[in-house]
Design an enzyme around this catalytic site. Structure first.
Site, PDB file in Angstrom:
ATOM      1  N   ARG A 160       0.826  -1.221   0.000  1.00 22.98           N
ATOM      2  CA  ARG A 160       0.000   0.000   0.000  1.00 22.98           C
ATOM      3  C   ARG A 160       0.857   1.267   0.000  1.00 22.98           C
ATOM      4  O   ARG A 160       0.494   2.278   0.595  1.00 22.98           O
ATOM      5  CB  ARG A 160      -0.958   0.016   1.194  1.00 22.98           C
ATOM      6  CG  ARG A 160      -1.939  -1.118   1.253  1.00 22.98           C
ATOM      7  CD  ARG A 160      -2.874  -1.147   0.036  1.00 22.98           C
ATOM      8  NE  ARG A 160      -3.785  -2.280   0.144  1.00 22.98           N
ATOM      9  CZ  ARG A 160      -3.526  -3.492  -0.342  1.00 22.98           C
ATOM     10  NH1 ARG A 160      -2.380  -3.721  -0.974  1.00 22.98           N
ATOM     11  NH2 ARG A 160      -4.388  -4.465  -0.212  1.00 22.98           N
ATOM     12  N   SER A 239     -11.394  -0.227   2.701  1.00 25.48           N
ATOM     13  CA  SER A 239     -10.657  -0.486   3.945  1.00 25.48           C
ATOM     14  C   SER A 239     -10.095   0.830   4.488  1.00 25.48           C
ATOM     15  O   SER A 239      -9.264   1.461   3.832  1.00 25.48           O
ATOM     16  CB  SER A 239      -9.522  -1.480   3.694  1.00 25.48           C
ATOM     17  OG  SER A 239     -10.039  -2.705   3.231  1.00 25.48           O
ATOM     18  N   GLU A 343      -5.700   4.386   5.741  1.00 24.63           N
ATOM     19  CA  GLU A 343      -5.294   4.266   4.343  1.00 24.63           C
ATOM     20  C   GLU A 343      -5.726   5.475   3.520  1.00 24.63           C
ATOM     21  O   GLU A 343      -4.946   5.963   2.694  1.00 24.63           O
ATOM     22  CB  GLU A 343      -5.863   2.980   3.746  1.00 24.63           C
ATOM     23  CG  GLU A 343      -5.423   2.750   2.320  1.00 24.63           C
ATOM     24  CD  GLU A 343      -5.722   1.361   1.810  1.00 24.63           C
ATOM     25  OE1 GLU A 343      -5.663   1.170   0.582  1.00 24.63           O
ATOM     26  OE2 GLU A 343      -6.008   0.462   2.612  1.00 24.63           O
TER      27      GLU A 343
END
Length: 351
Positions: A160, A239, A343
């Site tokens: 990520r 998420s 995130e």
């Protein structure tokens, strides 16, 4: 190039949250993108880049500067080489590669947002990451004032993360190139156990790429991870927290905390993350800390389908969302000593 003033930004995000921008510019060509970025940089105007808006948490006061919405289009297949303009809808692009009989991104179906965002986040799901197929990224370098082509090896990809995320004010992604696989209409080898189980095959097997895509879409929809304006569980950024990556020493302390709290036979999820690192599950942590599906009593709540998604139930403000995020983050830390990291990118606000 379209220009609006005091322009609402909430409709451009999947959370449907956030105040207006002083100025909103919509660019439909690379030249327009570059011109808008240069104009902002030359005048010292704060600049916010918006693609699909699926990874943004914008403050209720909005953005005092220029918001640049990248709406460029371009889908080109040359054999197994795919070139996407930054503004292309990612999920639609995946569908078109599958229709063309190519493999490599079929398990990334249904992920909202634009193609230009995929290298920034190193988008991944169900055993695939874009870093495995991206060959190069064409971007405007705000430092040099030039368009540059950055090969995969120089993108700094990790979980990520990427060079583009590390230096968010330097590069503006214009185009992304991928090397896909002609596997005769079959998928890449399946890596994710849940996908393999749903298909009734073993990890490492191949299935028709279209079947893999449809299976992933069904799995995502069951978790509220496929956009549906009628379903508030999808009014989210997917998420909200990344899976924590711990050193082996940190992981040992974490396991002791888990067993002290939940019992000596409880083993939290653990996955090798390279170089003496261990990845665990943010969803597992959130659930075991007491924040179950549907948690919350206000207009921002945890999804009823997935504990990793924080959602706007229709009337939330950004502050409502952040209050919930802080409660979950702090509760997980109090329970297990692990700090969750958001995130989505925050604009004008922070956790």
């Amino acid at each position: 190039m379209q220009e609006l003033h005091d322009a609402p930004l909430a409709p451009l995000t999947t959370f449907r949250l956030g105040g207006p921008a002083t100025r909103l510019v919509t660019a439909t060509t690379d030249d327009e993108v570059i011109a808008a970025v240069r104009a902002a940089d030359d005048t010292g105007t704060p600049l916010l880049i918006i693609g699909g808006g699926s990874n943004l948490v914008i403050g209720d006061k909005g953005f005092d500067g220029t918001a640049l919405r990248i709406a460029t289009r371009g889908f080109t297949l040359d054999g197994t080489t795919l070139t996407l303009a930054a503004g292309e809808n990612w999920s639609d692009a995946v569908a078109r590669t599958v229709e063309a009989g190519l493999a490599g991104v079929e398990c990334l179906a249904g992920i909202p947002g634009s193609a230009g965002a995929t290298p920034i986040q190193n988008v991944g799901a169900y055993g695939q990451e874009v870093s495995a197929t991206i060959t190069e990224v064409v971007a405007y370098d705000r430092r040099s004032g030039e368009t540059v082509t950055i090969p995969n090896a120089e993108c700094g990809f990790s979980y990520r993360h990427s060079r583009f995320k590390q230096h968010p004010d330097r590069f503006v992604v214009l185009r992304v190139r991928f090397a896909l696989e002609d596997a005769g209409g079959f998928s890449a080898p399946l890596k994710y156990p849940e996908t393999a189980r749903a298909l009734g095959v073993e990890a490492g097997d191949r299935v028709p790429a279209a079947v893999a895509r449809e299976t992933v879409l069904a799995l995502r929809a069951g978790k509220g991870m496929v956009l549906d304006p009628e379903d508030h569980d999808t009014w989210s950024a997917g998420s909200f927290f990344t899976n924590p990556i711990l050193t082996e020493a940190e992981h040992a302390v974490f396991v002791r905390r888990v067993q002290d709290r939940l019992g000596p036979d409880v083993a939290p999820p653990a996955f090798p993350a390279g170089d003496g690192l261990v990845k665990t599950s943010a969803a597992w942590l959130i659930d075991r800390a007491g924040f179950t599906k549907g948690y919350g009593s206000g207009p921002a709540r945890i999804s009823t389908k997935h504990t990793l998604a924080l959602t706007n139930r229709g009337t939330a403000t950004t502050e409502d969302l952040l209050a919930l995020a802080r409660e979950v983050r702090d509760g997980v830390h109090a329970a297990f000593g692990v700090t969750l990291v958001n995130e989505p990118v925050t604009v004008g606000v922070s956790l």
